[in-house]
Design a protein around this motif. Structure first.
Motif, PDB file in Angstrom:
ATOM      1  N   ARG A  80       0.845  -1.194   0.000  1.00  0.00           N
ATOM      2  CA  ARG A  80       0.000   0.000   0.000  1.00  0.00           C
ATOM      3  C   ARG A  80       0.877   1.239   0.000  1.00  0.00           C
ATOM      4  NH1 ARG A  80      -5.565  -0.910   1.490  1.00  0.00           N
ATOM      5  NH2 ARG A  80      -5.878  -3.112   1.934  1.00  0.00           N
ATOM      6  N   VAL A  81       0.461   2.235  -0.770  1.00  0.00           N
ATOM      7  CA  VAL A  81       1.281   3.436  -0.891  1.00  0.00           C
ATOM      8  C   VAL A  81       0.484   4.661  -0.443  1.00  0.00           C
ATOM      9  CG1 VAL A  81       2.779   2.580  -2.736  1.00  0.00           C
ATOM     10  CG2 VAL A  81       0.584   3.654  -3.327  1.00  0.00           C
ATOM     11  N   SER A  82       1.199   5.730  -0.165  1.00  0.00           N
ATOM     12  CA  SER A  82       0.540   6.986   0.185  1.00  0.00           C
ATOM     13  C   SER A  82       1.312   8.154  -0.422  1.00  0.00           C
ATOM     14  CB  SER A  82       0.435   7.119   1.711  1.00  0.00           C
ATOM     15  OG  SER A  82       1.704   7.011   2.299  1.00  0.00           O
ATOM     16  N   LYS A 129      13.036  -1.045   0.358  1.00  0.00           N
ATOM     17  CA  LYS A 129      13.709  -0.182   1.328  1.00  0.00           C
ATOM     18  C   LYS A 129      12.756   0.901   1.862  1.00  0.00           C
ATOM     19  CE  LYS A 129      17.736   2.754   2.038  1.00  0.00           C
ATOM     20  NZ  LYS A 129      16.949   3.872   2.593  1.00  0.00           N
ATOM     21  N   SER A 130      11.965   1.477   0.960  1.00  0.00           N
ATOM     22  CA  SER A 130      11.057   2.560   1.370  1.00  0.00           C
ATOM     23  C   SER A 130      10.050   2.072   2.415  1.00  0.00           C
ATOM     24  CB  SER A 130      10.321   3.110   0.154  1.00  0.00           C
ATOM     25  OG  SER A 130       9.612   2.084  -0.496  1.00  0.00           O
ATOM     26  N   LYS A 171       9.800   3.292   6.365  1.00  0.00           N
ATOM     27  CA  LYS A 171       8.550   3.900   6.813  1.00  0.00           C
ATOM     28  C   LYS A 171       7.920   3.155   7.997  1.00  0.00           C
ATOM     29  CE  LYS A 171       4.471   5.679   4.460  1.00  0.00           C
ATOM     30  NZ  LYS A 171       3.810   5.749   3.162  1.00  0.00           N
ATOM     31  N   TYR A 172       7.955   1.830   7.942  1.00  0.00           N
ATOM     32  CA  TYR A 172       7.213   1.056   8.943  1.00  0.00           C
ATOM     33  C   TYR A 172       8.092   0.313   9.951  1.00  0.00           C
ATOM     34  CZ  TYR A 172       3.486   2.007   5.645  1.00  0.00           C
ATOM     35  OH  TYR A 172       2.599   2.642   4.807  1.00  0.00           O
ATOM     36  N   GLY A 173       9.400   0.296   9.742  1.00  0.00           N
ATOM     37  CA  GLY A 173      10.280  -0.399  10.670  1.00  0.00           C
ATOM     38  C   GLY A 173      10.494  -1.856  10.288  1.00  0.00           C
ATOM     39  N   LEU A 224      12.153  -2.236  14.761  1.00  0.00           N
ATOM     40  CA  LEU A 224      13.275  -1.297  14.775  1.00  0.00           C
ATOM     41  C   LEU A 224      13.066  -0.287  13.658  1.00  0.00           C
ATOM     42  CD1 LEU A 224      16.427  -3.556  15.138  1.00  0.00           C
ATOM     43  CD2 LEU A 224      15.355  -2.137  16.898  1.00  0.00           C
ATOM     44  N   ARG A 225      13.392   0.957  13.926  1.00  0.00           N
ATOM     45  CA  ARG A 225      13.289   1.988  12.887  1.00  0.00           C
ATOM     46  C   ARG A 225      14.685   2.409  12.468  1.00  0.00           C
ATOM     47  NH1 ARG A 225       7.935   4.027  11.259  1.00  0.00           N
ATOM     48  NH2 ARG A 225       6.589   2.886  12.638  1.00  0.00           N
TER      49      ARG A 225
END
Ligand code: FE2
Length: 345
Positions: A91-93, A260-261, A265-267, A344-345
């Motif tokens: 899912r993208v935003s 990677k993105s 974004k979500y860890g 982990l972020r």
């Protein structure tokens, strides 16, 4: 670049096939279920590998080809984060990018026609879904449509693009194939309003009949998720809670298939390795990173992704390649997070 505009005459839908080169990765926007065979034939003819299938929004006038394409070629399905579809792979935003080899789409959230409507910008062209049509705009009277939001999406986002930007919509019923932002600014009758209220008034008084396919298409398009029971029945699925208990155990290798993105974004799950889904085939074959890791260390391979779709496909492929310890986390990071798994972020 390879760019094909395909047309479904039954629903008046445009579908776009993009790739940077012959022999490379391809992406498809707004595929129609009945045309899936044709798309895949073209993909083969152009020697492409279809890796992503994207819908601009949940369609009411045709059944999406997303699920069928995923089942046929194991591509990644993509929609916006507001989408009411049960499961897509990714899912993208706003501000995200949808990338394949040599092609990168900027994601613009352009609600109004529906609350999950997105546009995708690629250098000199924009795919506007049903937000901005050629000499028209998408209706706003169902699926959480909102003329006020659409005005904002069009006037404050799409029309701010350079005038020469090519406009490729999801539909046309008059025979037009492409326009530009400048042309639409000058000639689109729906945009000749003096205020947002005038636009809202105009859109609220269109009195259009519902699309013929609506009662079939909307429910069908809400259920495109991969059926994962078979993977679970074979004992290749872990619930999030079961997976949390295995976190950072020395005999387990958690493998993150996301991009990677998405990781940024979500860890990520602590101690996990990154092996993107796009590289799966190379990683699981004999001599590949995951194949050798499993063989050399005897570790159990646990795939995960965002919602469990890519990981379910990866388990099947890994098992087929002889990685008999492979399993996945059902529901992916989304389920992991709900079960309070560490990130982990
Ligand atoms: Fe639509």
């Amino acid at each position: 670049m390879i760019f094909r505009q395909l047309f479904d005459s039954t629903s008046g839908t445009y579908t776009y096939l993009l790739a940077s080169r012959r022999g490379g990765e391809a992406l498809i926007i707004d595929p129609v279920l009945e045309r899936v065979d044709r798309y895949l034939q073209l993909v083969r003819e152009l020697d492409l590998k279809l890796v992503k299938a994207v819908d601009t929004h949940l369609h009411a006038d045709h059944v999406t080809g997303l699920g069928a394409l995923r089942d046929r070629v194991q591509c990644v399905t993509v929609m916006g984060e507001q989408s009411h579809a049960d499961v897509v792979s990714m899912r993208v935003s706003e501000g995200d990018r949808i990338a394949i080899e040599g092609v990168s789409l900027d994601v613009l959230y352009t609600p109004g026609h529906t609350d999950d409507s997105y546009s995708f910008l690629l250098a000199d062209r924009v795919f506007t879904g049903d937000t901005l049509l050629i000499r028209g705009t998408g209706r706003t009277d169902f699926q959480n449509g909102d003329p006020r939001a659409q005005y904002d999406s069009i006037f404050n986002k799409l029309l701010k693009l350079p005038e020469e930007t090519l406009v490729f919509p999801a539909h046309d019923y008059k025979g037009d194939t492409v326009s530009t932002i400048g042309e639409e600014k000058r000639c689109n009758p729906r945009l000749k309003v003096r205020s947002i209220d005038e636009y809202v008034d105009l859109m609220n008084n269109l009195k259009l009949p519902n699309p013929k396919m609506m009662d079939v298409a909307v429910p069908a398009n809400m259920h495109v998720g991969l059926r994962q029971e078979e993977i679970a029945r074979r004992g290749w699925a872990l619930s999030a809670a079961e997976a949390i208990a295995l976190c950072e155990r020395p005999d387990v290798a958690m493998i993150d298939l996301r991009e990677k993105s998405e990781r940024d974004k979500y860890g990520v799950i602590p101690g996990s390795l990154h092996a993107p889904y796009a590289d799966l085939a190379a990683n699981i074959r004999v001599g590949g990173m995951l194949h050798e890791l499993a063989k050399a260390t005897g570790k159990r391979v646990v795939f995960y992704c965002a919602f469990g779709e890519r990981s379910a496909m990866a388990v099947q492929a890994a098992q087929d390649a002889g990685l008999t310890s492979a399993c996945h986390i059902e529901g992916g990071i989304s389920a992991w997070k709900k079960a309070n798994g560490p990130l982990l972020r």
